[in-house]
Design a protein around this motif. Structure first.
Motif, short mmCIF file in Angstrom:
data_model
loop_
_atom_site.label_atom_id
_atom_site.label_comp_id
_atom_site.label_asym_id
_atom_site.label_seq_id
_atom_site.Cartn_x
_atom_site.Cartn_y
_atom_site.Cartn_z
N GLN A 33 0.83 -1.21 -0.27
CA GLN A 33 -0.09 -0.12 0.13
C GLN A 33 0.72 1.34 -0.10
N TYR A 48 -3.94 0.55 -2.89
CA TYR A 48 -3.42 -0.95 -2.80
C TYR A 48 -3.18 -1.39 -3.75
N GLY A 94 -3.37 -10.90 5.61
CA GLY A 94 -3.94 -10.80 6.88
C GLY A 94 -2.61 -10.43 7.91
N TYR B 33 -5.81 -1.42 14.38
CA TYR B 33 -4.26 -1.22 14.82
C TYR B 33 -4.08 -0.19 15.55
N TYR B 35 -0.57 2.34 16.06
CA TYR B 35 0.94 2.66 15.63
C TYR B 35 1.20 3.76 16.16
N GLN B 37 4.08 7.20 15.89
CA GLN B 37 4.99 7.81 14.92
C GLN B 37 6.09 8.76 15.47
N LEU B 43 6.71 4.93 11.29
CA LEU B 43 5.25 4.22 11.84
C LEU B 43 5.94 2.87 12.36
N LEU B 45 4.23 -0.37 14.82
CA LEU B 45 2.99 -0.99 15.25
C LEU B 45 2.93 -1.67 16.65
N TYR B 48 -2.34 -4.83 17.82
CA TYR B 48 -3.36 -5.07 16.70
C TYR B 48 -4.40 -6.07 17.27
N ASN B 50 -7.25 -8.87 14.94
CA ASN B 50 -7.80 -9.24 13.88
C ASN B 50 -9.13 -9.40 13.88
N PHE B 90 -1.65 6.58 15.89
CA PHE B 90 -2.46 6.48 14.93
C PHE B 90 -3.29 5.29 15.02
N ALA B 97 -8.19 -8.66 4.35
CA ALA B 97 -6.73 -8.83 4.29
C ALA B 97 -6.32 -8.18 2.92
N SER B 98 -7.23 -7.84 2.04
CA SER B 98 -6.77 -7.50 0.69
C SER B 98 -7.18 -6.03 0.53
N SER B 99 -7.67 -5.41 1.53
CA SER B 99 -8.36 -4.11 1.43
C SER B 99 -7.55 -2.79 1.85
N GLY B 100 -6.36 -3.31 2.57
CA GLY B 100 -5.56 -2.08 2.92
C GLY B 100 -6.12 -1.30 4.18
N TYR B 101 -5.31 -0.39 4.55
CA TYR B 101 -5.64 0.43 5.83
C TYR B 101 -6.33 1.50 5.60
N PHE B 103 -6.76 5.15 8.01
CA PHE B 103 -6.00 5.69 9.24
C PHE B 103 -6.90 6.65 9.93
N SER B 105 -7.15 10.24 12.47
CA SER B 105 -6.21 11.37 12.33
C SER B 105 -5.32 11.54 13.17
#
Lengths: 109, 112
Positions: A33, A48, A94, B33, B35, B37, B43, B45, B48, B50, B90, B97-101, B103, B105
């Protein structure tokens, strides 16, 4: 764990110029990403892109997972593009993302 | 507007005090999650989750705890704050799992 490098660390452009930001990673990844952190600190998801090429307006990204790199292209840069660009990767679906150190972009009017 | 809300936006905290940073999302994302910074360190971690009811440790978990009683909320607690916990925090979430993050503000925390 996986290592993520980004280059260049800093980049200064004149408004209207094009640029390419690079992200190298030390292992094959299934997730990748790109984020933009604006000067106010907000982290915005750009792409992504675990593989292939995507475009969104003046921005596009390409990931070649087999060669362990991704590129972010910014065309006709604007002052609002200023900020820090982060690449984040995960080896497995994941798994938590690991962030690179970022590229700080300054676009001058 | 769907997204992640973090509170407070900023806080100055005396060392030794307990503090909870709040994070709420309305996207029904399974994973969340935390994080931190820091300048020069990027950044990192902290913890988290799941899915609701489960949590895990990230890269820098010491001094922090989390809970995930439901899907929407993921608070981060500093039991006894120390100056090295001065940072910008943050919260993020991910639907699959395939959609990304996505965040929040951020919360700027200063421990004095």
């Amino acid at each position: 764990g996986i290592q993520v490098e980004q280059s260049p660390p800093d980049l200064i452009l004149q408004e209207g110029a094009n640029s390419t930001l690079r992200c190298n990673f030390s292992d094959s990844v299934n997730n990748l990403q790109w984020f933009h952190q604006n000067p106010w600190g907000q982290l915005i998801n750009l792409f992504y892109i675990p593989s292939g090429t995507k475009q969104n307006g003046r921005l596009s990204a390409t990931t070649v997972a087999t060669e362990r790199y991704s590129l972010l292209y910014i065309s006709s840069s604007q002052t609002t593009d200023s900020g820090v660009y982060f690449c984040a990767v995960a080896v497995y679906y994941g798994q938590n993302f690991v962030f690179g150190p970022g590229t700080r972009l300054s676009v001058l009017p | 507007i769907a997204g992640i809300t973090q509170a407070p936006t900023s806080q100055i905290l005396a060392a030794g005090r307990r503090m909870t940073l709040r994070c709420t999302q309305d996207m029904r994302h399974n994973a969340m999650y935390w994080y931190r910074q820091d300048l020069g360190l990027g950044l990192r971690l902290i913890h988290y989750s799941n899915t609701a009811g489960t949590t895990g440790k990230g890269e820098v978990p010491d001094g922090y705890s989390v809970s995930r009683a439901n899907t929407d909320d993921f608070p981060l607690t500093l039991a006894s704050a120390v100056p090295s916990q001065t940072s910008v925090y943050f919260c993020a979430s991910s639907g699959t799992a395939s959609s990304g993050y996505t965040f929040g503000s951020g919360t700027r925390l200063t421990v004095v």
